[in-house]
Design an enzyme around this catalytic site. Structure first.
Site, PDB file in Angstrom:
ATOM      1  CE  LYS A 132       4.631  24.449 -40.390  1.00  0.00           C
ATOM      2  NZ  LYS A 132       3.580  25.412 -40.147  1.00  0.00           N
ATOM      3  CE  LYS A 168       8.256  22.241 -42.907  1.00  0.00           C
ATOM      4  NZ  LYS A 168       7.079  21.525 -43.420  1.00  0.00           N
ATOM      5  NE  ARG A 218      -3.728  23.201 -47.717  1.00  0.00           N
ATOM      6  CZ  ARG A 218      -3.672  24.372 -47.081  1.00  0.00           C
ATOM      7  NH1 ARG A 218      -4.717  25.154 -47.066  1.00  0.00           N
ATOM      8  NH2 ARG A 218      -2.570  24.727 -46.460  1.00  0.00           N
ATOM      9  NE  ARG A 232      -0.756  24.899 -51.442  1.00  0.00           N
ATOM     10  CZ  ARG A 232      -0.485  24.749 -50.152  1.00  0.00           C
ATOM     11  NH1 ARG A 232      -0.654  25.732 -49.306  1.00  0.00           N
ATOM     12  NH2 ARG A 232      -0.048  23.585 -49.709  1.00  0.00           N
ATOM     13  NE  ARG A 240       9.081  31.560 -48.162  1.00  0.00           N
ATOM     14  CZ  ARG A 240       8.899  32.824 -47.807  1.00  0.00           C
ATOM     15  NH1 ARG A 240       8.432  33.115 -46.610  1.00  0.00           N
ATOM     16  NH2 ARG A 240       9.195  33.798 -48.641  1.00  0.00           N
ATOM     17  CG  ASP A 280       0.079  22.196 -46.658  1.00  0.00           C
ATOM     18  OD1 ASP A 280      -1.042  22.348 -47.192  1.00  0.00           O
ATOM     19  OD2 ASP A 280       0.669  23.106 -46.053  1.00  0.00           O
ATOM     20  CD  GLU A 288       1.277  23.597 -42.367  1.00  0.00           C
ATOM     21  OE1 GLU A 288       1.229  24.456 -41.477  1.00  0.00           O
ATOM     22  OE2 GLU A 288       1.281  23.869 -43.578  1.00  0.00           O
ATOM     23  CG  ASN A 290      -2.466  23.916 -43.060  1.00  0.00           C
ATOM     24  OD1 ASN A 290      -1.816  24.820 -42.562  1.00  0.00           O
ATOM     25  ND2 ASN A 290      -1.957  23.100 -43.973  1.00  0.00           N
TER      26      ASN A 290
END
Ligand SMILES: Nc1ncnc2c1ncn2[C@@H]1O[C@H](COP(=O)(O)OP(=O)(O)O)[C@@H](O)[C@H]1O
Ligand SMILES: [Mg+2]
Length: 322
Positions: A132, A168, A218, A232, A240, A280, A288, A290
């Site tokens: 994050k 978050k 993504r 997504r 979400r 993201d 974000e 990842n």
């Protein structure tokens, strides 16, 4: 790249969760195992707790792992082997979050293999990059953001960005603990108190990005370059978009602005050894980064009719020490 014969078969060590949790139709690690096996490599599975230091080096209690297109999909050899990590062709650290104390310790043990084998992603990079917080290195691309444990800070920020925000936990994944925060909502204070453990733990709040209704993109990167992207789309009744909580998946391309963002991020990602990364992106904003075990490669493969996982394995072949 991707379909050629490997230069030389390698032994690959995957440090990951127990095989029972593998989803053969979804997991990116499963696709890596398939790609590597197809290219003639030997795959070994170890859990975090199987990595240890002994005989003056970092070693792993690991088992050969075989994958197949049909049930049972995954087979582990019965007997464990005691492997020297430095002697592996490469190590893929693919443990799912949270990045907890056990995860941290394993990355520290893997430092003993630095320079002796290829570590993907780099254990130092994994320690350094909270999924994050890492986006804060790229302030020009992120939504308005605050990180604090203080209730007044978090609620003040929410009002400041127009009364709608997303809060978050810093160590969540798969949508866990991600909540909408609205000024004036009777639950707002309670939500903040819950996520900050009553002011004792940091939480991140971002302005609410309305573009989330179209989807959360993504973007999969390989050594700072775009491997591909998927979109997504959240269920109508959820904020979400994560696949894990019922998000729908659609093909996606990158916009010019997103390509420029990736280009700007690449040098830092490379310097941190973050080879396989999933960004993201909502409405062209980076929300974000990842790095622990990003996913999405199977969906990308289906939409593009290609084998992006083989590109990753080919990259490893090209960069592994022999
Ligand atoms: N700033 C935001 N605005 C709107 N929706 C968001 C925002 N940040 C996250 N979300 C929604 O929450 C989901 C999970 O958030 P993310 O930051 O990616 O955490 P996780 O690690 O749980 O995937 C996203 O897929 C998206 O649907
Ligand atoms: Mg996410």
């Amino acid at each position: 790249m991707g379909e050629g014969e490997p230069f030389e078969p390698m032994r690959l060590l995957y440090i990951m969760d127990p095989v029972e949790s593998i989803l053969p139709d979804k997991d990116t690690t499963f696709a890596f195992l398939q790609g590597a096996q197809r290219r003639g490599h030997e795959n070994f599975h170890a859990e975090l707790a199987g990595v240890y230091v002994g005989k003056g080096e970092v070693r792993a209690r690991a088992r050969r792992i075989f994958v197949a297109d049909s049930a049972p999909f995954v087979t582990l050899e019965n007997t464990f082997q005691d492997l020297s990590v430095a002697e592996m062709g490469a190590v893929l650290i693919r443990k799912d979050p949270p990045f907890d104390q056990a995860y941290l310790h394993t990355t520290l043990l893997l430092e003993r293999a630095r320079g002796k084998t290829l570590l993907v992603n780099d254990p130092r990079g994994l320690r350094d990059a909270n999924e994050k917080l890492y986006a804060l290195h790229f302030p020009e691309f992120i939504p308005r953001t605050m990180v604090s444990a203080n209730r007044e800070h978090l609620l003040g920020f929410t009002a400041e960005v127009g009364g709608k925000a997303v809060i978050k936990p810093l160590d969540g994944a798969g949508g866990y603990g991600v909540l909408a925060l609205s000024t004036g909502d009777q639950n707002a204070r309670a939500i903040v108190d819950m996520l900050t453990h009553e002011g004792r733990q940091l939480a991140i709040v971002q302005e609410y990005l309305p573009a989330v209704r179209e989807g959360d993109k993504r973007v999969l990167l390989l050594d700072g370059e775009v491997l591909g992207a998927i979109l997504r789309i959240p269920r109508p009744d959820d904020l979400r978009s994560n696949i894990h909580v019922g998000g729908d998946v659609a093909p996606a391309e990158l916009t010019k602005a997103e390509l420029a963002m990736v280009e700007a991020m690449a040098p830092r990602l490379k310097a941190d050894g973050l080879v396989f990364v999933g960004l993201d992106v909502i409405g062209e904003r980076l929300t974000e980064v990842n790095v622990t075990s990003p996913t999405g490669i199977q969906q990308l493969a289906r939409f593009t009719g290609s084998r992006p996982e083989e590109k990753v394995i080919a990259w490893i072949e090209a960069h592994a020490r022999r």
